[in-house]
Design a protein around this motif. Structure first.
Motif, PDB file in Angstrom:
ATOM      1  N   ASP A 271       0.264  -5.793  11.873  1.00  0.00           N
ATOM      2  CA  ASP A 271       1.876  -5.462  11.881  1.00  0.00           C
ATOM      3  C   ASP A 271       2.405  -5.739  10.329  1.00  0.00           C
ATOM      4  O   ASP A 271       3.646  -5.640  10.397  1.00  0.00           O
ATOM      5  N   ILE A 272       1.320  -5.524   9.299  1.00  0.00           N
ATOM      6  CA  ILE A 272       2.032  -5.540   8.045  1.00  0.00           C
ATOM      7  C   ILE A 272       1.634  -4.068   7.451  1.00  0.00           C
ATOM      8  O   ILE A 272       0.400  -4.105   7.315  1.00  0.00           O
ATOM      9  N   THR A 273       2.543  -3.388   6.573  1.00  0.00           N
ATOM     10  CA  THR A 273       2.162  -2.076   6.275  1.00  0.00           C
ATOM     11  C   THR A 273       1.039  -2.385   4.869  1.00  0.00           C
ATOM     12  O   THR A 273       1.503  -3.059   4.259  1.00  0.00           O
ATOM     13  N   VAL A 274       0.024  -1.511   4.999  1.00  0.00           N
ATOM     14  CA  VAL A 274      -0.925  -1.687   3.906  1.00  0.00           C
ATOM     15  C   VAL A 274      -0.369  -0.875   2.627  1.00  0.00           C
ATOM     16  O   VAL A 274      -0.058   0.384   2.589  1.00  0.00           O
ATOM     17  N   SER A 275       0.075  -1.524   1.427  1.00  0.00           N
ATOM     18  CA  SER A 275       0.672  -0.881   0.557  1.00  0.00           C
ATOM     19  C   SER A 275      -0.427  -0.378  -0.437  1.00  0.00           C
ATOM     20  O   SER A 275      -1.624  -0.635  -0.538  1.00  0.00           O
ATOM     21  N   PRO A 276       0.151   0.947  -1.234  1.00  0.00           N
ATOM     22  CA  PRO A 276      -0.973   1.268  -2.367  1.00  0.00           C
ATOM     23  C   PRO A 276      -1.294   0.209  -3.168  1.00  0.00           C
ATOM     24  O   PRO A 276      -2.552   0.172  -3.732  1.00  0.00           O
ATOM     25  N   ASN A 277      -0.421  -0.651  -3.768  1.00  0.00           N
ATOM     26  CA  ASN A 277      -0.999  -1.895  -4.466  1.00  0.00           C
ATOM     27  C   ASN A 277      -2.071  -2.616  -3.897  1.00  0.00           C
ATOM     28  O   ASN A 277      -3.156  -3.214  -4.752  1.00  0.00           O
ATOM     29  N   GLU A 278      -1.953  -2.898  -2.803  1.00  0.00           N
ATOM     30  CA  GLU A 278      -3.165  -3.666  -2.002  1.00  0.00           C
ATOM     31  C   GLU A 278      -4.481  -3.004  -2.048  1.00  0.00           C
ATOM     32  O   GLU A 278      -5.473  -3.572  -2.360  1.00  0.00           O
ATOM     33  N   LYS A 279      -4.324  -1.760  -1.855  1.00  0.00           N
ATOM     34  CA  LYS A 279      -5.547  -1.021  -1.781  1.00  0.00           C
ATOM     35  C   LYS A 279      -6.198  -0.874  -3.212  1.00  0.00           C
ATOM     36  O   LYS A 279      -7.393  -1.055  -3.498  1.00  0.00           O
TER      37      LYS A 279
END
Length: 636
Positions: A271-279
């Motif tokens: 339920d937490i959006t995967v951000s580009p920064n995390e990737k």
């Protein structure tokens, strides 16, 4: 069609088709104000031939006496104050069927019902079997069977048109039953809060069974193989939403980063959006899976304790032989027990108590034929953990050390009972857990512990069960009573030694003005007043432990995705206005001498009528270690 829990006294049906039939009967589609009856019978009488003059349109359709109009009947099922209105959580299909039963009840045939329903929602209806009658719903796209008693689903009985299947809160132990004939167009599968267990479950979440799956919820099961699960999930080309939190595998510190890098198409995780920064932070991290330890790490911190009453204000002054009474205070908490042979890793444990396997707790005392197994306090050596005492000795926890008493010297059960301390059951850990303690500290208005302990666990399934139950945090008062071994010796002047006397004479002999030796009178020196000193050799009684407050701290948020649980346990007020006045009076006496030197008088603080003593509280924080970057994970 929706159905909530059945509060009736009779047992609910077990098959899904029977539950559907019961639900349709509860909609009362053939009873007032629905269906056909005396309230609308004339509308459904057979048409008769009429003359051309009778075919002239009329402005208003006449209603037979004693009958209701369609609008009036619809008002009865729509008004929130009507006794015929549906319950609040009814589905749109239920409302539509009720109104259709008023407007055109002749359409409500079985063929229409089976073809009409696109969604079927049966929640908490004690369903245990999904039977083949479900195939009659030829257009069914959504099936929600949460909070039932389903242990297995025959996938051959699922309509091939299904796009959404939710089976939350059931008793399903394996996904294998669903993979025999899975619906080919299924887009969402919800299997959270079941009993899925074992590494083989990852074999049933591949593209071979779910080629169109977009959303998958496997949260709050007992899945432990993170790497195997990622290998299988990576074959689902359309997967965009995934929920794995609540599983033991989600407790490892690298869980989120490893999952994000393994499933590059994933958009939402837990339920937490995967951000580009995390990737970006975890790019390439999945290639290091073989070097990552499958273990969870927690840090427990205990801060300040406030609101403790100083019990020593009621104790009498000790005599020459005692009793000398001291009080210590400490905080305990229980945590899940790790595998055998790893107990020595807790170097900072000061009081670690194993559960009493054979002793019985009756009231406030410990009774039973066998010994109470306690662990000796590791106060002197923090490198070696607390070791368990043998069966041939009985020990008590004290402020400084554990004093073993050999059972061979005890002649009767009465004497043994006297030696047993009065122990509160809350001083013992629950089964499967170990009790940890802070330092033992004397009383202060604010007792600061600054305690921090790291716990590492490899067996993650019992760890999850412990987090669901929570930990008990207890504040303990330890009373230590000591007595002098021998009476204080009476001071007797010793005869002066010969050599010492001659030396004194030489010192007292002076010379007069004429050079003759002259005895000068020796000046008497006043001996300084000696303070009462506690004898060095003391006989210490078994410690008396008293629980000041105990409360359960919920740890379930750590399973639900939170990184830490931080709380202030409030045990209520145990101090009184009288005790606070006595403490202040005693402290003022101690500072009286210092105030005289400074020529200032200490003032007694005033207590207003609205004065409220401070409640007993303790600051507790439990943190689950989580890596934020691949570099951090590989560094550890």
């Amino acid at each position: 069609m929706a159905s909530g829990s059945d509060s009736g006294s009779r047992s609910a049906p077990e098959t899904l088709s029977e539950v559907v039939r019961v639900h349709l009967r509860k909609l009362c589609l053939h009873e007032f104000p629905c269906g056909i009856g005396s309230w609308n019978r004339s509308r459904f009488l057979p048409q008769t031939w009429r003359t051309w003059r009778e075919l002239t349109p009329r402005e208003e359709e006449t209603v037979s006496p004693g009958e209701e109009t369609v609008e009036a009947l619809l008002g009865l099922v729509r008004s929130p104050h009507s006794p015929w209105v549906l319950v609040e959580d009814s589905s749109a299909e239920d409302h539509f069927l009720r109104e259709l039963a008023i407007q055109n009840p002749l359409m409500l045939k079985d063929t229409f019902l089976y073809s009409y329903f696109r969604s079927l929602r049966m929640v908490d209806k004690q369903v245990s079997l999904v039977d083949k009658d479900l195939l009659k719903f030829v257009n069914l796209e959504e099936l929600i069977l949460s909070a039932n008693k389903i242990k297995e689903v025959n996938a051959a009985n699922l309509p091939p048109t299904l796009k959404v299947l939710e089976l939350y809160g059931n008793e399903i132990r394996s996904m294998e039953c669903l993979c025999a004939h899975p619906p080919p167009g299924l887009q969402h599968l919800g299997l959270g809060h079941n009993k899925l267990l074992g590494p083989l479950e990852s074999l049933y979440v591949t593209n071979n069974y779910w080629p169109n799956l977009v959303s998958l919820d496997l949260g709050f099961n007992d899945l432990t193989d993170l790497q195997g699960m990622m290998v299988s999930l990576s074959t689902l080309r359309h997967l965009r939403l995934l929920v794995l939190q609540g599983n033991p595998l989600a407790l490892v510190p690298y869980y989120r980063g490893f999952t994000i890098d393994s499933l590059t198409r994933l958009c939402v995780l837990d339920d937490i959006t995967v951000s580009p920064n995390e990737k970006h932070q975890f790019r390439g991290f999945s290639l290091s899976g073989d070097f990552l330890a499958q273990e969870a790490q927690f840090v427990v911190s205990i801060g300040n304790v406030k609101g403790v009453v100083d019990t020593s204000i009621w104790d009498p002054e000790p005599g020459p032989e005692g009793p000398f009474i001291a009080y210590n205070y400490y905080v305990t908490y229980d945590f899940v027990e790790e595998e055998q042979g790893e107990g020595s890793q807790y170097g900072g444990v000061l009081a670690k108590i194993v559960r009493p396997s054979s002793a019985e707790l009756v009231g406030d005392e410990l009774q039973g034929g066998s010994e109470v197994q306690l662990l000796e306090e590791a106060n002197e050596s923090q490198e070696s953990g607390a070791t368990e005492m043998g069966e041939s000795e009985l020990s008590f926890i004290s402020g400084r050390s554990a004093l073993p008493v050999p059972l061979s010297s005890i002649n009767s059960a009465e004497e043994l009972a006297k030696l047993r301390p009065r122990m509160d059951p809350r001083l013992f850990p629950s089964p499967g857990t170990v009790l940890f303690s802070t330092n033992h500290k004397p009383w202060a208005d604010v007792i600061s512990y600054n305690y921090e302990m790291q716990h590492t666990f490899k067996d993650l399934v019992p760890l999850k069960a412990f987090l669901l139950s929570g930990t008990t945090v207890t504040i303990v008062e330890e009373k230590i009573v000591s007595w002098a071994v021998v009476p204080l010796p009476v001071e007797i002047p010793l005869p002066a030694k010969k050599g010492k006397g001659e030396k004194d004479k030489k010192e007292t002999v002076g010379k007069n003005k004429k050079g003759k030796a002259e005895k000068e009178p020796r000046k008497e020196q006043k001996a300084p007043k000696k303070k009462k000193e506690i004898p060095k050799e003391l006989r210490q009684e078994p410690s008396v432990l008293r629980v000041l407050g105990s409360d359960l701290v919920a740890l379930e948020p750590l399973l639900a995705g939170e990184s830490q649980v931080s709380t202030v346990c409030n045990y209520g007020v145990i101090r009184t206005l009288e005790s606070d006045k006595m403490i202040l009076t005693r402290d003022l006496k101690k500072t009286k001498k210092g105030a005289k030197k400074e020529k200032s008088k200490p003032q007694m603080p005033s207590f207003d009528s609205d004065y409220q003593p401070e409640p007993l509280t303790v600051e507790v924080q439990i943190q689950l270690n989580q890596y934020r970057t691949a570099e951090e994970a590989l560094h550890f």
